[in-house]
Design a protein around this motif. Structure first.
Motif, mmCIF file in Angstrom:
data_model
loop_
_atom_site.group_PDB
_atom_site.id
_atom_site.type_symbol
_atom_site.label_atom_id
_atom_site.label_comp_id
_atom_site.label_asym_id
_atom_site.label_seq_id
_atom_site.Cartn_x
_atom_site.Cartn_y
_atom_site.Cartn_z
ATOM 1 N N THR A 25 0.838 -1.201 0.000
ATOM 2 C CA THR A 25 0.000 0.000 0.000
ATOM 3 C C THR A 25 0.876 1.255 0.000
ATOM 4 O O THR A 25 1.811 1.368 0.781
ATOM 5 N N HIS A 26 0.586 2.176 -0.905
ATOM 6 C CA HIS A 26 1.312 3.451 -0.928
ATOM 7 C C HIS A 26 0.383 4.525 -1.476
ATOM 8 O O HIS A 26 -0.525 4.257 -2.262
ATOM 9 N N ASN A 27 0.627 5.764 -1.060
ATOM 10 C CA ASN A 27 -0.285 6.860 -1.382
ATOM 11 C C ASN A 27 0.026 7.551 -2.700
ATOM 12 O O ASN A 27 -0.806 8.294 -3.226
ATOM 13 N N SER A 28 1.220 7.350 -3.242
ATOM 14 C CA SER A 28 1.595 8.013 -4.485
ATOM 15 C C SER A 28 2.540 7.097 -5.260
ATOM 16 O O SER A 28 3.130 6.169 -4.683
ATOM 17 N N PRO A 29 2.696 7.325 -6.561
ATOM 18 C CA PRO A 29 3.609 6.490 -7.346
ATOM 19 C C PRO A 29 5.022 6.536 -6.780
ATOM 20 O O PRO A 29 5.487 7.563 -6.289
ATOM 21 N N ARG A 30 5.699 5.419 -6.873
ATOM 22 C CA ARG A 30 7.067 5.325 -6.360
ATOM 23 C C ARG A 30 8.055 5.362 -7.513
ATOM 24 O O ARG A 30 7.727 5.006 -8.645
ATOM 25 N N THR A 31 9.275 5.768 -7.212
ATOM 26 C CA THR A 31 10.335 5.806 -8.214
ATOM 27 C C THR A 31 11.324 4.688 -7.940
ATOM 28 O O THR A 31 11.934 4.640 -6.871
ATOM 29 N N TRP A 32 11.468 3.802 -8.916
ATOM 30 C CA TRP A 32 12.410 2.684 -8.835
ATOM 31 C C TRP A 32 13.682 3.053 -9.587
ATOM 32 O O TRP A 32 13.629 3.569 -10.706
ATOM 33 N N PHE A 33 14.817 2.728 -8.985
ATOM 34 C CA PHE A 33 16.120 2.921 -9.619
ATOM 35 C C PHE A 33 16.716 1.528 -9.801
ATOM 36 O O PHE A 33 17.125 0.879 -8.837
ATOM 37 N N ALA A 119 18.258 10.993 -12.124
ATOM 38 C CA ALA A 119 16.989 10.414 -11.669
ATOM 39 C C ALA A 119 16.232 11.384 -10.773
ATOM 40 O O ALA A 119 15.013 11.569 -10.914
ATOM 41 N N VAL A 120 16.947 12.012 -9.843
ATOM 42 C CA VAL A 120 16.304 12.960 -8.933
ATOM 43 C C VAL A 120 15.830 14.203 -9.698
ATOM 44 O O VAL A 120 14.756 14.752 -9.418
ATOM 45 N N HIS A 121 16.617 14.635 -10.679
ATOM 46 C CA HIS A 121 16.237 15.809 -11.473
ATOM 47 C C HIS A 121 14.954 15.540 -12.265
ATOM 48 O O HIS A 121 14.077 16.422 -12.380
ATOM 49 N N VAL A 122 14.808 14.329 -12.794
ATOM 50 C CA VAL A 122 13.663 14.010 -13.652
ATOM 51 C C VAL A 122 12.415 13.693 -12.830
ATOM 52 O O VAL A 122 11.323 14.188 -13.113
ATOM 53 N N PHE A 123 12.567 12.862 -11.783
ATOM 54 C CA PHE A 123 11.405 12.376 -11.039
ATOM 55 C C PHE A 123 11.300 12.926 -9.618
ATOM 56 O O PHE A 123 10.324 12.639 -8.927
ATOM 57 N N GLY A 124 12.298 13.668 -9.167
ATOM 58 C CA GLY A 124 12.191 14.341 -7.877
ATOM 59 C C GLY A 124 12.679 13.558 -6.681
ATOM 60 O O GLY A 124 13.040 14.142 -5.659
ATOM 61 N N ARG A 125 12.729 12.235 -6.761
ATOM 62 C CA ARG A 125 13.127 11.431 -5.623
ATOM 63 C C ARG A 125 13.450 10.011 -6.097
ATOM 64 O O ARG A 125 13.172 9.643 -7.252
ATOM 65 N N ILE A 126 13.998 9.211 -5.204
ATOM 66 C CA ILE A 126 14.217 7.781 -5.435
ATOM 67 C C ILE A 126 13.661 7.049 -4.225
ATOM 68 O O ILE A 126 14.048 7.326 -3.093
ATOM 69 N N ASP A 127 12.756 6.144 -4.461
ATOM 70 C CA ASP A 127 12.152 5.402 -3.354
ATOM 71 C C ASP A 127 12.771 4.019 -3.169
ATOM 72 O O ASP A 127 12.940 3.557 -2.042
ATOM 73 N N ILE A 128 13.084 3.366 -4.278
ATOM 74 C CA ILE A 128 13.582 1.987 -4.210
ATOM 75 C C ILE A 128 14.781 1.857 -5.127
ATOM 76 O O ILE A 128 14.712 2.212 -6.315
#
Length: 459
Positions: A25-33, A119-128
């Motif tokens: 469960t997560h509240n927003s899309p996650r960013t995978w690296f 990655a951070v510049h394009v999507f703002g963060r890295i979650d995984i």
């Protein structure tokens, strides 16, 4: 992971059915690296993540990206993402905005840092961060270097040891180190290290691959404690060894005839012993007097032979590169053996070459799905979970193999304790003091237990 349980029917532990995909469960899309996005397993995971609505940063090793055999399936995925309006890929609408491919060689720390920054510049963060780079180097310890017994060392084979660690261990360490500052600043993140049950069980014929896998798992075990205060989780995912082996490049070191002969002799001896035992049971009263020779089956092939047989059916030779500098013309170029020639000359057709042979599995799509989808679904279900396991073994067969290994280790520990207690130092006054102290402790415990029992009876 109780929140992932639902009322739907779930396959039993022994079922061969591929489990359905699920996500925490997560509240927003996650960013995978993803540190290596060219393998069939990584591509299937990317499809699943994009369909779920997540963002994906796909790191593409330049030397593999330029090889059409290895990168062909990823290029097909890229075309699907770019052309969803063609009618065939309507369900891919929006995928191209949620995936970013970055040419990056994990062996160089500067490139890893640049990939993380992009990655951070394009999507703002890295979650995984998914560490999944793998190459299987096949060969015994002596075959990966040589030089023993007065023989001339094979420099190309020697450098396979370093290349194996560069791919499985050091490149993953570089990516993790590059991502940690971003994860710390976010105060959240999840590092997934895709390993194999080789982290528990050594496999003859792949000692250097096993060593690199153990190194990565030991690194992750220590790392988990260090970054826990920053709310960064670490999980080691262990599928069967063949999942990683048959979905990435396989490099065969030149074989030594001594090991081939020894393996064949051992296999024949084991077959003869098994057949003799079977013959003894068969030759009971009124039995058919079958000899042991009648019951001997073909010797079990070595790992090298088994892999070559698979690759003779579904595999291609690919370009070879190494950091070694060829010392003699005999090791200046790689061995290139066509599947047809290899099949004609048998599994040992690569043994006569002085240089490693590089082959790439190209299994049929249904076979690939059966091989990797269970691991893909495990990664999707664990990645970004609020309370993930520190280690996850994928599949019932892999779990059983590890359990058998741990059982053996427990038995060995008992022998180790007995051996430790028998060394000379315990024959001194220390042994007497230890025994006296233990006797006093046992007496005190017995007295306390008796007193408690007496008190209960008196009540």
């Amino acid at each position: 992971m109780a929140d992932r349980k639902n009322s739907e029917a779930v396959p039993t532990r022994h079922s061969n059915a591929i489990p359905p995909p699920s996500f925490p469960t997560h509240n927003s899309p996650r960013t995978w690296f993803i540190t290596q996005a060219l393998s069939p397993m990584a591509i299937r995971l990317i499809r699943l993540l994009l369909a779920h609505g997540d963002y994906v940063v796909a790191c593409l090793p330049p030397h593999d990206l330029d090889n059409e055999v290895i990168s062909g399936e990823f290029r097909e995925l890229a075309d699907e993402c770019r052309n969803p309006s063609s009618g065939r890929y309507k369900d891919r609408e929006g995928w191209k905005d949620r995936i970013r491919g970055i040419r990056c060689d994990g062996r160089f720390m500067g490139q890893c840092g640049a990939a993380v920054a992009e990655a951070v510049h394009v999507f703002g963060r890295i979650d995984i961060v998914l560490c999944c780079s793998s190459v299987a180097v096949v060969g015994s310890v002596e075959e990966l270097g040589g030089g023993a017994g007065g023989k001339t060392p094979n420099l190309l084979s020697q450098n396979l040891v370093r290349d194996q660690f560069e791919t499985v261990f050091f490149s993953q360490v570089n990516y993790i180190k590059a991502a940690l500052p971003q994860l710390r600043s976010q105060r959240t993140g999840h590092i997934l290290a895709l390993s194999s049950i080789g982290g528990h069980i050594g496999m003859p014929g792949m000692p250097i691959h096993t060593a690199a896998t153990w190194a990565l798992e030991g690194y992750c075990d220590s790392l988990a404690y260090e970054i826990a205060p920053f709310n960064i989780k670490v999980t080691v995912v262990q599928p069967n060894t063949e999942v990683q082996t048959l979905s990435n490049k396989i490099i065969f070191a030149p074989s030594m005839p001594e090991y081939d002969a020894a393996a064949e002799a051992s296999a024949i001896a084991a077959a003869q012993a098994s057949a003799a035992a079977a013959a003894a049971e068969t030759q009971g009263p009124g039995g058919d007097n079958l000899s042991a020779a009648d019951l001997i089956e073909a010797p079990t092939p070595s790992l090298r032979e088994m892999l070559n047989r698979v690759l003779d059916l579904y595999g291609e030779n690919v370009g070879f590169s190494t950091t070694a500098v060829a010392a003699t013309p005999s090791v200046a170029s790689p061995s290139v053996v066509s599947p047809a020639a290899s099949a004609a000359s048998g599994p040992s057709s690569t043994t006569a070459s002085a240089a490693p042979t590089v082959r790439y599995p190209r299994l049929p799509t249904p076979a690939l799905d059966r091989l990797v989808l269970e691991t893909v679904h495990a990664l999707a279900a664990i990645g970004g979970h609020e309370n993930p396991p520190t280690r996850h073994i994928v599949g019932f067969e892999a779990t059983t193999s590890v359990q058998d290994k741990l059982k053996t280790v427990s038995e060995e520990l008992e022998d180790f304790v007995e051996a430790s207690l028998s060394v000379d130092i315990f024959d001194s006054e220390l042994k007497k003091e230890a025994r006296e102290g233990r006797a006093a402790q046992l007496a005190a415990e017995a007295a306390a237990e008796s007193a408690a029992q007496l008190a209960v009876e008196l009540e």
